[in-house]
Enzyme design. Sequence first.
Site, PDB file in Angstrom:
ATOM      1  N   THR A  19      -4.410   4.935  12.836  1.00 21.69           N
ATOM      2  CA  THR A  19      -4.562   6.197  13.549  1.00 21.69           C
ATOM      3  C   THR A  19      -6.020   6.569  13.770  1.00 21.69           C
ATOM      4  O   THR A  19      -6.375   7.160  14.796  1.00 21.69           O
ATOM      5  CB  THR A  19      -3.851   7.323  12.780  1.00 21.69           C
ATOM      6  OG1 THR A  19      -2.451   7.038  12.723  1.00 21.69           O
ATOM      7  CG2 THR A  19      -4.046   8.672  13.444  1.00 21.69           C
ATOM      8  N   THR A  93      -2.758   4.545   7.766  1.00 22.83           N
ATOM      9  CA  THR A  93      -2.285   5.125   6.512  1.00 22.83           C
ATOM     10  C   THR A  93      -0.843   4.744   6.186  1.00 22.83           C
ATOM     11  O   THR A  93      -0.402   4.938   5.054  1.00 22.83           O
ATOM     12  CB  THR A  93      -2.398   6.662   6.540  1.00 22.83           C
ATOM     13  OG1 THR A  93      -1.597   7.184   7.607  1.00 22.83           O
ATOM     14  CG2 THR A  93      -3.839   7.098   6.715  1.00 22.83           C
ATOM     15  N   ASP A  94      -0.092   4.210   7.160  1.00 20.84           N
ATOM     16  CA  ASP A  94       1.301   3.829   6.890  1.00 20.84           C
ATOM     17  C   ASP A  94       1.412   2.885   5.700  1.00 20.84           C
ATOM     18  O   ASP A  94       2.322   3.012   4.877  1.00 20.84           O
ATOM     19  CB  ASP A  94       1.926   3.160   8.121  1.00 20.84           C
ATOM     20  CG  ASP A  94       2.360   4.157   9.174  1.00 20.84           C
ATOM     21  OD1 ASP A  94       2.311   5.373   8.892  1.00 20.84           O
ATOM     22  OD2 ASP A  94       2.737   3.723  10.278  1.00 20.84           O
TER      23      ASP A  94
END
Length: 335
Positions: A19, A93-94
């Site tokens: 992101t 961040t997943d």
Amino acid sequence: MSQTLTEVPAVAVIGVGGTIAMVPTSAGGVSPQLTATDLVQAVPGLAEHRLSVVDFRRVPGAWLSFADLDELLAAIDEAMSAGAAGVVVTTGTDSIEEMAYYLDLRHTRPEPVVVTGAMRNPATAGADGPANLLAAVVTAADPAARDRGVLVVLSDEIHLAARVQKTHTTSPSAFASPNAGPAGRLVEGTPRWLTGPVTRRSVPTAYSGPAATAPRVLLHTVTLDDDPAFLADAESRMDGLIVAGMGVGHVPAVLVEPLTKAAAAIPVVLASRIGRGPVLTGAYGFPGSERDLLDRGLIPAGFLDPLKARVLLRTLLASGASREQIRQVFTADVS
């Protein structure tokens, strides 16, 4: 007394995507398109640091594989061999809590590796990526970060890779270390450490046994009235199994038989689906309790949450660790 630019430790920034590097697309939504150089140039304050930049990948965090991470480890080692006092990895961040832990298991040099990302993309009001990147660079350049392994820095908090978890789907303050709290915080732009260096797990490149090629490790989360068919003959389909049990490590009675059978053939690790607190080893005594399952050959995960337990087991299997070596690593007294 301020440092001159030549005295500031050199930091390598390696861009992986996520992101933090995403911009809107013509088809709608956002996708990772910004280079590592783009990210660095957009952050006020980074001009005070000596940086090298590597555009490694531009992919979503959910796309990463262990093969990608092995290549990333090589890029990190190359940067440090070239003189970097620390490395910052920008990523999605997943998967950050899993990928950072894998890097931590493999990274044995004293120089810190700091992983960061963003919860809001650069086109969003209040995007957090620039602040996170600056905080990560400052942390990587701090001499006190040495010998702490891989760190995760977001929202001005410094977390150990072995402890950090993503606890919210959208909040900018999505990351926490539930079992111990952060290892440090950024205060007025300076890392303030709340703990000293800790004992870490590390996995050698190879044990003496034969390594499994791309080992298959299943993570099964135990649920109310679970169906034993999901675990039937797991030992014939998998090289290892993580069981995310209820509470302190409990499963329905119907799962005892397939788990006993699996544990006789492959490493089966018992974690808790709660994600906070340890698996116990002797408090309960009914069939399917933690004590019963460990007596049947399952291996306790301790404080490791199921996601990290899977990363550790897969890494050990890929390194050729024996069943006994795997048990020793999981049950070692580490922080």
